[in-house]
Design a protein around this motif. Structure first.
Motif, mmCIF file in Angstrom:
data_model
loop_
_atom_site.group_PDB
_atom_site.id
_atom_site.type_symbol
_atom_site.label_atom_id
_atom_site.label_comp_id
_atom_site.label_asym_id
_atom_site.label_seq_id
_atom_site.Cartn_x
_atom_site.Cartn_y
_atom_site.Cartn_z
ATOM 1 N N LEU A 1 0.846 -1.184 0.000
ATOM 2 C CA LEU A 1 0.000 0.000 0.000
ATOM 3 C C LEU A 1 0.884 1.237 0.000
ATOM 4 C CD1 LEU A 1 -2.678 -0.865 2.738
ATOM 5 C CD2 LEU A 1 -2.873 -1.166 0.260
ATOM 6 N N ARG A 2 0.582 2.168 -0.890
ATOM 7 C CA ARG A 2 1.252 3.464 -0.862
ATOM 8 C C ARG A 2 0.300 4.466 -0.228
ATOM 9 N NH1 ARG A 2 4.862 6.467 -5.570
ATOM 10 N NH2 ARG A 2 5.525 8.242 -4.258
ATOM 11 N N ILE A 3 0.751 5.119 0.845
ATOM 12 C CA ILE A 3 -0.080 5.998 1.658
ATOM 13 C C ILE A 3 0.448 7.427 1.533
ATOM 14 C CG2 ILE A 3 -1.024 6.380 3.955
ATOM 15 C CD1 ILE A 3 -1.585 3.579 2.976
ATOM 16 N N ARG A 4 -0.447 8.363 1.186
ATOM 17 C CA ARG A 4 -0.033 9.759 1.080
ATOM 18 C C ARG A 4 -1.012 10.660 1.827
ATOM 19 N NH1 ARG A 4 1.479 9.243 -5.299
ATOM 20 N NH2 ARG A 4 0.107 7.444 -5.034
ATOM 21 N N ALA A 5 -0.439 11.618 2.564
ATOM 22 C CA ALA A 5 -1.252 12.585 3.309
ATOM 23 C C ALA A 5 -0.471 13.885 3.423
ATOM 24 C CB ALA A 5 -1.594 12.052 4.696
ATOM 25 N N GLY B 1 13.053 10.059 -1.503
ATOM 26 C CA GLY B 1 12.825 11.385 -2.066
ATOM 27 C C GLY B 1 11.584 12.085 -1.549
ATOM 28 N N SER B 2 10.836 11.440 -0.650
ATOM 29 C CA SER B 2 9.589 12.050 -0.177
ATOM 30 C C SER B 2 9.824 13.216 0.777
ATOM 31 C CB SER B 2 8.715 10.995 0.517
ATOM 32 O OG SER B 2 9.403 10.405 1.609
ATOM 33 N N LEU C 1 3.920 17.712 13.990
ATOM 34 C CA LEU C 1 3.153 17.019 12.965
ATOM 35 C C LEU C 1 4.059 16.716 11.790
ATOM 36 C CD1 LEU C 1 0.959 19.426 10.861
ATOM 37 C CD2 LEU C 1 2.498 20.285 12.604
ATOM 38 N N LEU C 2 3.673 15.718 11.025
ATOM 39 C CA LEU C 2 4.410 15.341 9.823
ATOM 40 C C LEU C 2 3.797 16.051 8.631
ATOM 41 C CD1 LEU C 2 4.697 11.472 10.398
ATOM 42 C CD2 LEU C 2 6.317 13.259 11.056
ATOM 43 N N VAL C 3 4.646 16.575 7.777
ATOM 44 C CA VAL C 3 4.199 17.242 6.547
ATOM 45 C C VAL C 3 4.733 16.462 5.357
ATOM 46 C CG1 VAL C 3 4.314 19.358 5.182
ATOM 47 C CG2 VAL C 3 4.149 19.496 7.671
ATOM 48 N N GLY C 4 3.833 16.112 4.429
ATOM 49 C CA GLY C 4 4.249 15.420 3.222
ATOM 50 C C GLY C 4 4.457 13.929 3.407
ATOM 51 N N LEU C 5 3.556 13.280 4.142
ATOM 52 C CA LEU C 5 3.680 11.832 4.358
ATOM 53 C C LEU C 5 3.537 11.086 3.037
ATOM 54 C CD1 LEU C 5 3.856 9.549 6.562
ATOM 55 C CD2 LEU C 5 1.357 9.435 6.404
ATOM 56 N N ASP C 6 4.519 10.281 2.711
ATOM 57 C CA ASP C 6 4.490 9.438 1.507
ATOM 58 C C ASP C 6 5.247 8.164 1.868
ATOM 59 O OD1 ASP C 6 4.365 8.306 -0.985
ATOM 60 O OD2 ASP C 6 5.406 9.928 -2.031
ATOM 61 N N MET C 7 4.512 7.086 2.111
ATOM 62 C CA MET C 7 5.135 5.902 2.680
ATOM 63 C C MET C 7 4.523 4.626 2.095
ATOM 64 S SD MET C 7 3.371 5.576 6.451
ATOM 65 C CE MET C 7 3.979 3.885 6.623
ATOM 66 N N ILE C 8 5.178 3.523 2.389
ATOM 67 C CA ILE C 8 4.740 2.212 1.939
ATOM 68 C C ILE C 8 4.473 1.334 3.149
ATOM 69 C CG2 ILE C 8 5.325 0.161 0.582
ATOM 70 C CD1 ILE C 8 5.060 2.660 -1.116
ATOM 71 N N PRO D 1 18.129 3.171 0.023
ATOM 72 C CA PRO D 1 16.781 2.648 -0.219
ATOM 73 C C PRO D 1 16.799 1.384 -1.064
ATOM 74 C CG PRO D 1 17.205 4.558 -1.609
ATOM 75 C CD PRO D 1 18.368 4.453 -0.668
ATOM 76 N N SER D 2 15.801 0.564 -0.872
ATOM 77 C CA SER D 2 15.666 -0.672 -1.639
ATOM 78 C C SER D 2 14.198 -0.863 -2.006
ATOM 79 C CB SER D 2 16.176 -1.869 -0.827
ATOM 80 O OG SER D 2 15.373 -2.068 0.326
ATOM 81 N N ILE D 3 13.950 -1.750 -2.941
ATOM 82 C CA ILE D 3 12.570 -2.061 -3.321
ATOM 83 C C ILE D 3 11.967 -3.056 -2.337
ATOM 84 C CG2 ILE D 3 11.133 -3.142 -5.098
ATOM 85 C CD1 ILE D 3 12.993 -1.942 -7.190
ATOM 86 N N GLU D 4 12.641 -4.163 -2.094
ATOM 87 C CA GLU D 4 12.156 -5.164 -1.163
ATOM 88 C C GLU D 4 12.605 -4.827 0.262
ATOM 89 O OE1 GLU D 4 10.217 -7.853 -1.549
ATOM 90 O OE2 GLU D 4 9.873 -7.383 -3.664
#
Length: 237
Positions: free
Chosen positions: A6-10, A74-75, A117-124, A216-219
């Motif tokens: 899941l890619r989560i963005r807020a 890069g997020s 607070l977190l700004v620009g959340l972009d996570m997996i 960073p890695s993919i897996e």
């Protein structure tokens, strides 16, 4: 290994431990305990019990999942702060004699607090399969579940909402958070993240020290997979 990603963005998020005082900090990313709650919410699986009591607890029979969390490369998720007024009623008569007459019936105990607070959340979030869970998540995201839902997913604080929650085939390059072992060398940006929550007895809340991988890695690496709320007991023969 059968996994869902899941890619989560807020735009804004906040993941706070149990804390009091005038400074309220946030973890730098959604912890495994919150990721578990989000996943079960999407799948329409009620995780609360004791709804008729002042403090709700987590059911004992919820799925115990292996999860991996990480920030998309890069997020640049930022930890920022803001000031708010905390309105409350003090215990006993503290401040009552001098402050109450001045407020003309309004709350008389107002304290400025500083909140992170977190700004620009972009996570997996990586999820390992559990008894048809993936199908329920897909149906939940499409609005096809016929079960009762128990609330709108939110990004930690209930006034912070997600922009997007997407199922993706493979994660992008990600700075996965690894659980640090007892003999691990010190690492940059290490952070204690909650894995299992106990609202009645905070001493039973489980947290571990995590740190993002430098490259960073993919897996996700092996140490990025964490059981939440805890590793299930082995089934006796």
């Amino acid at each position: 290994m059968n996994c869902m990603w899941l890619r989560i963005r807020a735009p804004f998020a906040a993941y706070r431990g149990f804390q009091a005082g005038v400074y309220r900090s946030t973890m730098p990313i959604m912890p495994p305990s919150a990721a578990l709650g989000l996943v079960l919410n999407l799948a329409g699986i009620e995780m609360r019990t004791g709804l008729d009591k002042p403090t709700t607890q987590i059911r004992e029979d919820i799925p115990h999942l292996q999860l991996a969390i990480g920030a998309v490369d890069g997020s640049e998720i930022e930890v920022c702060t803001l000031y708010q007024q905390l309105h409350s009623y003090p215990v006993g008569n503290s401040g009552k004699e001098t402050l109450k007459p001045l407020t003309k019936g309004a709350k008389f105990w107002i304290v400025p607090v500083r909140r992170e607070l977190l700004v620009g959340l972009d996570m997996i979030i990586g999820i390992q399969e559990f008894e048809g869970l993936f199908d329920r998540i897909r149906q939940g995201l499409r609005g096809e579940l016929n079960d009762r839902r128990y609330g709108l997913p939110f990004a930690g604080d209930n006034n912070f909402l997600f922009d997007r929650i997407d199922i993706i085939d493979s994660p992008p390059l990600t700075h996965w958070y690894e659980k640090m072992e007892i003999d691990s060398a010190p690492r940059k940006r290490s952070q204690r993240l909650t894995v299992g929550i106990d609202r009645l007895d905070n001493s039973k809340t489980t947290s571990y020290l995590f740190a993002p991988i430098a490259s960073p890695s993919i897996e996700p690496p092996i140490l990025a997979w964490t059981w939440s709320p805890k590793e299930p007991e082995p089934i006796s023969a």
